[in-house]
Design an enzyme around this catalytic site. Structure first.
Site, PDB file in Angstrom:
ATOM      1  N   LYS A  78       0.843  -1.191   0.000  1.00 44.83           N
ATOM      2  CA  LYS A  78       0.000   0.000   0.000  1.00 44.83           C
ATOM      3  C   LYS A  78       0.885   1.251   0.000  1.00 44.83           C
ATOM      4  CE  LYS A  78      -4.167  -1.746   2.160  1.00 44.83           C
ATOM      5  NZ  LYS A  78      -4.060  -2.877   1.259  1.00 44.83           N
ATOM      6  N   ASP A 112      -1.433  -1.914  -4.239  1.00 41.85           N
ATOM      7  CA  ASP A 112      -2.855  -1.989  -3.858  1.00 41.85           C
ATOM      8  C   ASP A 112      -3.537  -0.642  -4.072  1.00 41.85           C
ATOM      9  OD1 ASP A 112      -2.168  -4.493  -2.996  1.00 41.85           O
ATOM     10  OD2 ASP A 112      -2.422  -4.076  -0.861  1.00 41.85           O
ATOM     11  N   MET A 113      -4.864  -0.668  -4.158  1.00 43.44           N
ATOM     12  CA  MET A 113      -5.614   0.590  -4.237  1.00 43.44           C
ATOM     13  C   MET A 113      -6.323   0.805  -2.908  1.00 43.44           C
ATOM     14  SD  MET A 113      -6.110   3.223  -5.941  1.00 43.44           S
ATOM     15  CE  MET A 113      -5.717   2.970  -7.667  1.00 43.44           C
ATOM     16  N   GLN A 141     -10.764  -0.574  -8.746  1.00 46.59           N
ATOM     17  CA  GLN A 141     -11.915  -1.009  -7.941  1.00 46.59           C
ATOM     18  C   GLN A 141     -13.210  -0.828  -8.738  1.00 46.59           C
ATOM     19  OE1 GLN A 141     -10.658   2.014  -5.335  1.00 46.59           O
ATOM     20  NE2 GLN A 141     -10.098   0.653  -3.641  1.00 46.59           N
ATOM     21  N   ARG A 162      -4.972  -5.609 -11.434  1.00 47.44           N
ATOM     22  CA  ARG A 162      -5.853  -6.416 -10.576  1.00 47.44           C
ATOM     23  C   ARG A 162      -7.208  -5.706 -10.510  1.00 47.44           C
ATOM     24  NH1 ARG A 162      -4.238  -6.119  -4.586  1.00 47.44           N
ATOM     25  NH2 ARG A 162      -2.587  -7.531  -5.222  1.00 47.44           N
ATOM     26  N   LYS A 165     -13.489  -5.549  -6.259  1.00 42.88           N
ATOM     27  CA  LYS A 165     -14.746  -4.794  -6.116  1.00 42.88           C
ATOM     28  C   LYS A 165     -14.509  -3.474  -5.385  1.00 42.88           C
ATOM     29  CE  LYS A 165     -17.931  -8.692  -6.376  1.00 42.88           C
ATOM     30  NZ  LYS A 165     -19.038  -9.442  -5.747  1.00 42.88           N
ATOM     31  N   GLY A 166     -13.617  -3.488  -4.387  1.00 40.89           N
ATOM     32  CA  GLY A 166     -13.357  -2.276  -3.593  1.00 40.89           C
ATOM     33  C   GLY A 166     -13.810  -2.482  -2.161  1.00 40.89           C
ATOM     34  N   THR A 209     -11.380 -11.813  -6.607  1.00 44.11           N
ATOM     35  CA  THR A 209     -12.731 -11.916  -6.060  1.00 44.11           C
ATOM     36  C   THR A 209     -12.967 -13.339  -5.540  1.00 44.11           C
ATOM     37  OG1 THR A 209     -15.083 -11.607  -6.553  1.00 44.11           O
ATOM     38  CG2 THR A 209     -13.755 -12.534  -8.322  1.00 44.11           C
ATOM     39  N   ARG A 271     -11.742  -4.368   7.601  1.00 46.37           N
ATOM     40  CA  ARG A 271     -12.327  -4.407   6.249  1.00 46.37           C
ATOM     41  C   ARG A 271     -12.893  -5.790   5.950  1.00 46.37           C
ATOM     42  NH1 ARG A 271      -8.085  -0.893   5.305  1.00 46.37           N
ATOM     43  NH2 ARG A 271      -6.659  -2.459   4.496  1.00 46.37           N
ATOM     44  N   ARG A 272     -12.213  -6.840   6.423  1.00 43.34           N
ATOM     45  CA  ARG A 272     -12.728  -8.203   6.200  1.00 43.34           C
ATOM     46  C   ARG A 272     -14.021  -8.421   6.982  1.00 43.34           C
ATOM     47  NH1 ARG A 272      -9.022  -7.231   3.433  1.00 43.34           N
ATOM     48  NH2 ARG A 272     -10.810  -6.673   2.165  1.00 43.34           N
TER      49      ARG A 272
END
Ligand SMILES: Cc1cc2nc3c(=O)[nH]c(=O)nc-3n(C[C@H](O)[C@H](O)[C@H](O)COP(=O)(O)OP(=O)(O)OC[C@H]3O[C@@H](n4cnc5c(N)ncnc54)[C@H](O)[C@@H]3O)c2cc1C
Length: 290
Positions: A78, A112-113, A141, A162, A165-166, A209, A271-272
């Protein structure tokens, strides 16, 4: 949280452990099952230039250990971990160090975004360094309304992309609030990234995904378009839908699992939890039982 064994166990479902060694053990297990890996040293939004330098150093260790142990793995990092909040120059110097080591080791480095506050700066930095570091890969995303245009610009430079979804909370002016729209956007972008035109320009798509319909769409689209198995990949997160690994591998596609490690797991873990309410219920049940 760290002191509660039940909480620690639940975090460990998504995070390999506190040390690089924990991640490398998980990677070796995945590789033995025919699955490639991406390694993330957890951390984001560092507050000092020293912290950003240490984060970049950690990624140099990741790259060196991957090469030394001959693992099939790449780093995934990141930019706010490498100091993006402290200014472009700090972050760029750190990213350049990691990307240069990756280039020497012939290893891709995924950027990463993060939240939409960083989208422009992340893509700008990616584009600025991609010319000298062709091993840099980026992320888009599907929930962002802007992503159709971003993908076209990335296709122009033949990027490794990559598609996810975001994972951040975004306002509706910026991101589709309805999950059905996000899924439809993902499907459209997936088709575009697998198109003959995109592949002819050198695009390497990675579909990140756990959504089985979208995983099937990627495999079917690749098959129908005659896309060889080594020209795209599927990506999943450590601890999620492990049951899909074996059937996906048996079908001949390249599968990569992102393995996070480190002590700074809070943001990643939250986030998970947030993307699947059932996780929260399960988490609290574990805590109460523990
Ligand atoms: C390799 C990889 C890299 C990623 N990198 C980024 C990034 O750089 N930036 C970013 O914003 N996001 C990133 N993400 C996260 C992504 O944006 C989504 O938030 C996440 O993948 C969940 O969406 P989904 O595509 O799996 O679809 P969903 O529709 O959310 O989920 C499909 C199914 O997957 C399972 N599932 C999904 N999430 C969970 C979970 N947390 N716990 C348990 N089961 C779950 C469930 O069975 C669910 O029904 C990445 C994801 C992957 C796989």
């Amino acid at each position: 949280m760290d002191r509660l064994p039940a909480a620690r166990r639940f975090v460990r479902r998504f995070v390999a452990g506190p040390a690089l060694e924990d991640a490398l053990r998980a990677v070796a297990r995945l590789n033995a099952d025919g699955v490639d890996a991406a390694v993330t040293h957890l951390g984001e939004n560092v507050a000092t230039a020293d912290d950003a330098t240490h984060a970049a150093d950690a990624y140099l260790d990741v790259l060196d250990e991957i090469a030394r142990r001959r693992l099939r793995a790449v780093p995934s990092l990141k930019l706010t971990h490498l100091g993006l909040d402290l200014g472009e120059a700090v972050c760029r110097a750190n990213l350049e160090r990691v990307a240069t080591r990756g280039l020497a080791n012939r290893t891709l480095v995924w950027v990463d975004m993060e939240s939409s506050a960083y989208t422009n700066r992340t893509l700008d930095l990616y584009r600025a360094l991609h010319a000298s570091h062709s091993n840099l890969a980026c992320v888009v995303q599907a929930y962002l309304r802007r992503t159709t245009q971003d993908v076209e610009r990335l296709i122009e430079v033949g990027a490794a992309v990559r598609l996810c979804k975001g994972a951040y909370r975004e306002p509706p002016e910026i991101a589709f609030p309805d999950k059905r729209d996000v899924d439809a956007s993902y499907a459209r972008l997936l088709d575009r990234l697998l198109s003959a035109d995109a592949l002819a320009r050198g695009v390497y798509p990675a579909f990140a995904t756990h959504d089985e319909r979208l995983l099937d769409r990627a495999r079917d689209g690749a098959k129908q378009g005659g896309v060889p198995a080594d020209r795209y990949e599927l990506q999943m997160l450590y601890g999620i839908r492990h049951d899909l690994h074996a059937p996906l591998r048996a079908s001949g596609v390249r599968l990569r699992v992102l393995v996070p490690y480190g002590k700074d797991w809070y943001g990643y873990f939250m986030r998970r939890l947030a993307e699947r309410p059932a996780n929260l219920a399960f988490f609290f049940r574990q805590l109460v039982r523990g």
